[in-house]
Design an enzyme around this catalytic site. Structure first.
Site, PDB file in Angstrom:
ATOM      1  N   HIS A  59      -2.395   0.195  12.750  1.00  0.00           N
ATOM      2  CA  HIS A  59      -2.075   0.398  11.335  1.00  0.00           C
ATOM      3  C   HIS A  59      -3.102   1.319  10.670  1.00  0.00           C
ATOM      4  O   HIS A  59      -4.302   1.193  10.913  1.00  0.00           O
ATOM      5  CB  HIS A  59      -2.071  -0.936  10.593  1.00  0.00           C
ATOM      6  CG  HIS A  59      -0.962  -1.851  10.987  1.00  0.00           C
ATOM      7  ND1 HIS A  59       0.294  -1.808  10.420  1.00  0.00           N
ATOM      8  CD2 HIS A  59      -0.915  -2.839  11.923  1.00  0.00           C
ATOM      9  CE1 HIS A  59       1.060  -2.731  10.969  1.00  0.00           C
ATOM     10  NE2 HIS A  59       0.358  -3.364  11.887  1.00  0.00           N
ATOM     11  N   PRO A  60      -2.637   2.231   9.818  1.00  0.00           N
ATOM     12  CA  PRO A  60      -3.581   3.018   9.020  1.00  0.00           C
ATOM     13  C   PRO A  60      -4.153   2.145   7.908  1.00  0.00           C
ATOM     14  O   PRO A  60      -3.589   1.092   7.583  1.00  0.00           O
ATOM     15  CB  PRO A  60      -2.706   4.131   8.434  1.00  0.00           C
ATOM     16  CG  PRO A  60      -1.351   3.488   8.308  1.00  0.00           C
ATOM     17  CD  PRO A  60      -1.236   2.563   9.497  1.00  0.00           C
ATOM     18  N   GLU A  82       6.588   1.742   4.246  1.00  0.00           N
ATOM     19  CA  GLU A  82       6.106   0.442   3.788  1.00  0.00           C
ATOM     20  C   GLU A  82       5.028   0.575   2.712  1.00  0.00           C
ATOM     21  O   GLU A  82       4.874  -0.290   1.849  1.00  0.00           O
ATOM     22  CB  GLU A  82       5.577  -0.363   4.987  1.00  0.00           C
ATOM     23  CG  GLU A  82       6.677  -0.832   5.924  1.00  0.00           C
ATOM     24  CD  GLU A  82       6.205  -1.059   7.353  1.00  0.00           C
ATOM     25  OE1 GLU A  82       7.048  -1.310   8.231  1.00  0.00           O
ATOM     26  OE2 GLU A  82       4.979  -0.960   7.597  1.00  0.00           O
ATOM     27  N   PHE A 113      -7.872  -3.905   7.116  1.00  0.00           N
ATOM     28  CA  PHE A 113      -7.249  -4.888   6.239  1.00  0.00           C
ATOM     29  C   PHE A 113      -5.736  -4.809   6.424  1.00  0.00           C
ATOM     30  O   PHE A 113      -5.129  -3.749   6.252  1.00  0.00           O
ATOM     31  CB  PHE A 113      -7.604  -4.612   4.777  1.00  0.00           C
ATOM     32  CG  PHE A 113      -6.858  -5.473   3.795  1.00  0.00           C
ATOM     33  CD1 PHE A 113      -7.106  -6.830   3.716  1.00  0.00           C
ATOM     34  CD2 PHE A 113      -5.889  -4.918   2.960  1.00  0.00           C
ATOM     35  CE1 PHE A 113      -6.404  -7.638   2.817  1.00  0.00           C
ATOM     36  CE2 PHE A 113      -5.195  -5.703   2.057  1.00  0.00           C
ATOM     37  CZ  PHE A 113      -5.455  -7.069   1.985  1.00  0.00           C
ATOM     38  N   ILE A 115      -1.893  -6.213   5.573  1.00  0.00           N
ATOM     39  CA  ILE A 115      -1.033  -6.916   4.634  1.00  0.00           C
ATOM     40  C   ILE A 115       0.357  -6.298   4.736  1.00  0.00           C
ATOM     41  O   ILE A 115       0.492  -5.107   4.994  1.00  0.00           O
ATOM     42  CB  ILE A 115      -1.580  -6.799   3.190  1.00  0.00           C
ATOM     43  CG1 ILE A 115      -0.755  -7.653   2.222  1.00  0.00           C
ATOM     44  CG2 ILE A 115      -1.602  -5.354   2.722  1.00  0.00           C
ATOM     45  CD1 ILE A 115      -1.350  -7.729   0.828  1.00  0.00           C
ATOM     46  N   ALA A 117       2.748  -4.576   3.226  1.00  0.00           N
ATOM     47  CA  ALA A 117       2.632  -3.814   1.978  1.00  0.00           C
ATOM     48  C   ALA A 117       3.968  -3.459   1.345  1.00  0.00           C
ATOM     49  O   ALA A 117       3.994  -2.953   0.226  1.00  0.00           O
ATOM     50  CB  ALA A 117       1.847  -2.528   2.254  1.00  0.00           C
TER      51      ALA A 117
END
Length: 334
Positions: A59-60, A82, A113, A115, A117
């Site tokens: 993930h970025p 997203e 981090f 989540i 999004a």
């Protein structure tokens, strides 16, 4: 349904190679619900710590576009979609603050981090990042894994939507195919949500056979920063004379043992009950022999009571325990 789905398709949904391999070998899937149920079992019970970290690394950072060297073009495209709400609602100053907090988070926890999004604004994501930052690493690791599963479910829905559309177009005449091509490809998610709504309304949804016991647990030792292995776990169901156990009243003889086990090296409880499709509605109690695990601790044992209602009997209940010598916490996981 998913005869054309390959390992690379599942890798776009979750960046863990182990996850993609297991999903590929577990197919074909009857429908989206079946695929999600299997995916949850693989993610939480078969993918190890290294696999979780591998998925996180795909993930970025929130607020940034995926790298041009991203291993999956599909995953990179989905990731941009997203984060679209966050990027559209962000200002230069909020993007800079997100970048600063992302760096602080990475320095503390060692991974990005994470989540789900989709649909969240930049300010909402930043607030959640700040709220989770004080967590202990082992606690945050579990939360990140839960968020990854949410992302995976969303992407599986997109993957199935693409497959359904392709199959539909291949069997239609050009005029009908053109009309279908303009439809919202996320419609399959609506069908998935409708099944959940029907269950809440008392209707009987189409249920796929379980791939894991309906009640599971996972114990993390937050003081040591590692899974808690070797803890005795008991699962009981209330079958006393009263409809439910009453606070402050003796309840001996009302609890019936469903099963027991000992947590493994990953802190997982193993099989606490039979592999049944529909749970019996009622009140359950899961107990942990914390005194034997930590004789110098404050709690000789910990018991957690919860109620499963008629509308929830098809669901899976995961009861994690976050344990230290003088405190514990829990929540309902996936």
């Amino acid at each position: 349904m998913d005869s054309k789905m390959e390992e690379k398709d599942f890798l776009a949904c979750c960046g863990s190679k182990k996850f993609a391999e297991e999903m590929t070998s577990s197919g074909p899937f009857a429908n989206l619900d079946h695929a999600i149920d299997v995916a949850r079992d693989i993610w939480f019970n078969k993918v190890d710590v290294n696999g979780w970290l591998e998925a996180f690394a795909a993930h970025p950072q929130i607020g940034q576009n995926p790298s041009a060297k991203h291993p999956s073009d599909t995953s990179a495209q989905w990731s941009k979609g997203e984060q679209s709400t966050a990027l559209q609602t962000a200002t230069d100053s909020s993007l800079q603050e997100l970048s600063d907090w992302n760096a602080r988070y990475w320095k503390k926890f060692g991974f990005v981090f994470l989540i789900c999004a989709s649909g969240r604004t930049a300010s909402e994501i930043l607030a959640e990042l700040k709220r989770r930052y004080p967590n202990r690493p082992i606690v945050e690791f579990e939360i990140a894994a839960q968020e990854q599963m949410k992302v995976t479910e969303l992407r599986l829905a997109k993957l199935f939507s693409t497959q359904v559309k392709a199959a539909s177009i291949s069997t239609q005449n050009p005029e009908t195919a053109a009309k279908k091509a303009g439809e919202d490809r996320v419609s399959i998610i609506g069908a998935h949500l409708t099944a959940t709504s029907e269950a809440s309304a008392g209707k009987t949804p189409q249920i796929s056979p379980r791939t894991r016991p309906p009640i599971t647990s996972h114990v993390l030792d937050v003081a040591r920063g590692s899974p808690a292995a070797g803890i005795e776990v008991r699962l009981e169901m209330w079958k006393g004379n009263q409809p439910r156990p009453l606070f402050g009243k003796e309840d001996e003889g009302g609890w019936v043992l469903e099963g027991s086990s000992i947590t493994d090296k990953d802190g997982r409880s193993g099989q606490l009950m039979s592999m049944i499709d529909a749970l019996n509605p009622g009140i359950y109690k899961i107990s942990f022999n914390t005194g034997k695990y930590c004789p110098s601790g404050f709690f000789p044992y910990v018991s957690i009571l919860f109620e499963i209602r008629e509308s929830q009997k098809w669901e899976h209940f995961h009861v994690p325990l976050l344990l230290s010598p003088f405190s514990f916490s829990t929540y309902r996981g996936s």
